[in-house]
Design a protein around this motif. Structure first.
Motif, PDB file in Angstrom:
ATOM      1  N   THR A  55       0.903  -1.299  -0.105  1.00  0.00           N
ATOM      2  CA  THR A  55      -0.004  -0.074  -0.137  1.00  0.00           C
ATOM      3  C   THR A  55       0.993   1.283   0.021  1.00  0.00           C
ATOM      4  OG1 THR A  55      -0.204  -0.272   2.393  1.00  0.00           O
ATOM      5  CG2 THR A  55      -2.051  -0.859   1.076  1.00  0.00           C
ATOM      6  N   LEU A 110     -10.970   4.058  -5.637  1.00  0.00           N
ATOM      7  CA  LEU A 110     -11.533   2.986  -4.521  1.00  0.00           C
ATOM      8  C   LEU A 110     -10.343   2.455  -3.892  1.00  0.00           C
ATOM      9  CD1 LEU A 110     -13.904   1.727  -3.081  1.00  0.00           C
ATOM     10  CD2 LEU A 110     -13.827  -0.067  -4.802  1.00  0.00           C
ATOM     11  N   THR A 163      -8.453   4.748  -1.892  1.00  0.00           N
ATOM     12  CA  THR A 163      -8.920   5.049  -0.731  1.00  0.00           C
ATOM     13  C   THR A 163      -8.533   3.952   0.433  1.00  0.00           C
ATOM     14  OG1 THR A 163     -10.897   5.891  -1.834  1.00  0.00           O
ATOM     15  CG2 THR A 163     -10.983   5.629   0.546  1.00  0.00           C
ATOM     16  N   TRP A 164      -8.740   2.679  -0.413  1.00  0.00           N
ATOM     17  CA  TRP A 164      -8.361   1.654   0.666  1.00  0.00           C
ATOM     18  C   TRP A 164      -6.882   1.514   1.075  1.00  0.00           C
ATOM     19  CZ3 TRP A 164      -5.166  -2.977  -0.397  1.00  0.00           C
ATOM     20  CH2 TRP A 164      -5.138  -3.570   0.731  1.00  0.00           C
ATOM     21  N   LEU A 208      -6.247   4.193   3.583  1.00  0.00           N
ATOM     22  CA  LEU A 208      -6.720   3.766   5.131  1.00  0.00           C
ATOM     23  C   LEU A 208      -6.109   2.546   5.636  1.00  0.00           C
ATOM     24  CD1 LEU A 208     -10.622   4.847   4.139  1.00  0.00           C
ATOM     25  CD2 LEU A 208      -8.892   5.906   5.814  1.00  0.00           C
ATOM     26  N   HIS A 209      -6.006   1.603   4.936  1.00  0.00           N
ATOM     27  CA  HIS A 209      -4.862   0.471   5.193  1.00  0.00           C
ATOM     28  C   HIS A 209      -3.592   0.687   5.782  1.00  0.00           C
ATOM     29  CE1 HIS A 209      -3.203  -3.567   5.362  1.00  0.00           C
ATOM     30  NE2 HIS A 209      -4.147  -3.880   5.374  1.00  0.00           N
ATOM     31  N   SER A 243      -9.915  -1.369   8.011  1.00  0.00           N
ATOM     32  CA  SER A 243      -9.590  -0.609   6.431  1.00  0.00           C
ATOM     33  C   SER A 243     -10.775  -0.817   5.712  1.00  0.00           C
ATOM     34  CB  SER A 243      -8.015  -1.065   5.922  1.00  0.00           C
ATOM     35  OG  SER A 243      -8.350  -2.403   5.438  1.00  0.00           O
ATOM     36  N   THR A 281     -13.290   2.265   4.488  1.00  0.00           N
ATOM     37  CA  THR A 281     -13.396   2.392   2.948  1.00  0.00           C
ATOM     38  C   THR A 281     -14.821   2.308   2.591  1.00  0.00           C
ATOM     39  OG1 THR A 281     -11.216   1.474   2.773  1.00  0.00           O
ATOM     40  CG2 THR A 281     -12.574   1.776   0.641  1.00  0.00           C
ATOM     41  N   TRP A 333     -16.986   5.670   1.436  1.00  0.00           N
ATOM     42  CA  TRP A 333     -17.584   5.823  -0.104  1.00  0.00           C
ATOM     43  C   TRP A 333     -19.061   5.941   0.027  1.00  0.00           C
ATOM     44  CZ3 TRP A 333     -15.986   5.076  -5.273  1.00  0.00           C
ATOM     45  CH2 TRP A 333     -14.627   5.268  -5.559  1.00  0.00           C
ATOM     46  N   VAL A 352      -9.099  13.359   3.491  1.00  0.00           N
ATOM     47  CA  VAL A 352     -10.269  12.461   2.991  1.00  0.00           C
ATOM     48  C   VAL A 352     -11.556  13.005   3.042  1.00  0.00           C
ATOM     49  CG1 VAL A 352     -11.176  10.314   3.333  1.00  0.00           C
ATOM     50  CG2 VAL A 352      -8.754  10.431   3.130  1.00  0.00           C
TER      51      VAL A 352
END
Ligand code: HEM
Lengths: 136, 126
Positions: free
Chosen positions: A34, A76, A79-80, A83-84, A117, A121, A125, B41
């Motif tokens: 990531t 997407l 974002t993941w 956050l992960h 995560s 996510t 969304w 975010v």
């Protein structure tokens, strides 16, 4: 000298293929993966900021690009990854203080990173689509 | 050829006092990235679908510009350090290693300054 026999024949020099894949291993790899995704993902952020600074036409163009299926998939994933990596990073920071190395805690931290995560996510969304006013 | 071991060659020269610098900056920027990431975010998510004029005004407002500025500086620094570690881990050839680090640093600088320029332009007058 008496020959001692090891109770179990163990490999003398373990290699990657010999280890059983565990969740904590996967999370360690995921943190690096990531990190790399985010490194290149900054191109998306830079593109978007420059589009706002350039003017309405380029802004609309970049927005349209991001609205395609491929664009949404990239966002997407971004974002993941973000956050992960953030949760995985917090885990690293906890370890840096010298605590959290018990096997049970390590396992809990790994699951928290993974599930957290995904939940975050989806949450972000859903919020995005709600702000946008529907699934369009 | 020298008979001295690598350790013997450097022993006694003293520490450069830079041993923990990489680690320290990686952690410092990691900590800074947490609140900054959350702020960025959520501020982007809450403005999805906003038209250009409103978006430009929002990104150019002082608090948001400052947050974006700090986020860009902190995360570009952080990812540059991180990529250096990755390059050192996987590229053994000394020349290639230097080239890869150079390329990565250039990438970080270009991305960082372009993003900063965009944000400052919005803030200082459209
Ligand atoms: C959101 C908060 C973030 C936190 C808490 C965080 C934390 C960390 C930590 C603790 C490390 C070191 C891992 C280790 O020593 O093995 C790391 C590595 C890294 N981070 Fe972050 N980070 C964050 C955001 C970001 C962002 C936004 C980017 C990219 C734009 C990024 C890119 C990287 C890269 C490329 C690495 C190197 C990966 C590796 O060595 O395996 N990070 N991060």
């Amino acid at each position: 000298m008496a020959k001692l026999k090891a109770p179990i024949e163990r490999p003398l020099s373990p290699h990657l293929q010999i280890y059983r894949l565990t969740l904590t291993m996967l999370m360690s790899i995921a943190h690096r993966a990531t990190g790399i995704l985010l490194y290149f993902g900054t191109i998306l952020l830079a593109m978007w900021l420059i589009s706002v600074a350039t003017g309405p036409a380029y802004f609309a163009f970049v927005n349209d690009l991001f609205s395609t299926y491929l664009g949404r998939l990239l966002l997407l994933g971004y974002t993941w990854a973000l956050l992960h990596h953030m949760l995985g990073g917090i885990r690293h920071l906890i370890w840096d203080t010298g605590v959290g190395f018990e096997r049970k805690t390590v396992e809990i931290l790994a699951w928290t990173t993974l599930i957290g995560s995904i939940v975050l996510t989806i949450g972000v969304w859903l919020m995005g689509y709600w702000v946008r006013g529907g699934l369009s | 050829m020298t008979m001295r071991t690598p350790l013997g060659q450097v022993r006694g020269l003293g520490s450069t006092r830079a041993g923990t610098s990489h680690f320290w900056w990686q952690r410092l920027t990691a900590v800074a990235n947490i609140p900054l990431t959350l702020f960025i975010v959520f501020s982007i998510v809450f403005h999805i679908g906003t038209d250009h004029a409103k978006m430009a005004a929002y990104l150019g407002s002082p608090i948001v510009t400052i947050a974006l500025f700090l986020f860009i500086v902190s995360s570009v620094f952080h990812m540059g350090l991180g990529m250096n570690t990755i390059i050192e881990d996987y590229i053994q050839h000394e020349g290639l290693k230097i080239l890869a680090k150079m390329a990565s640093t250039f990438f970080c600088i270009v991305i960082g300054f372009s993003s900063l320029f965009a944000v400052l332009k919005l803030s200082f007058g459209g």
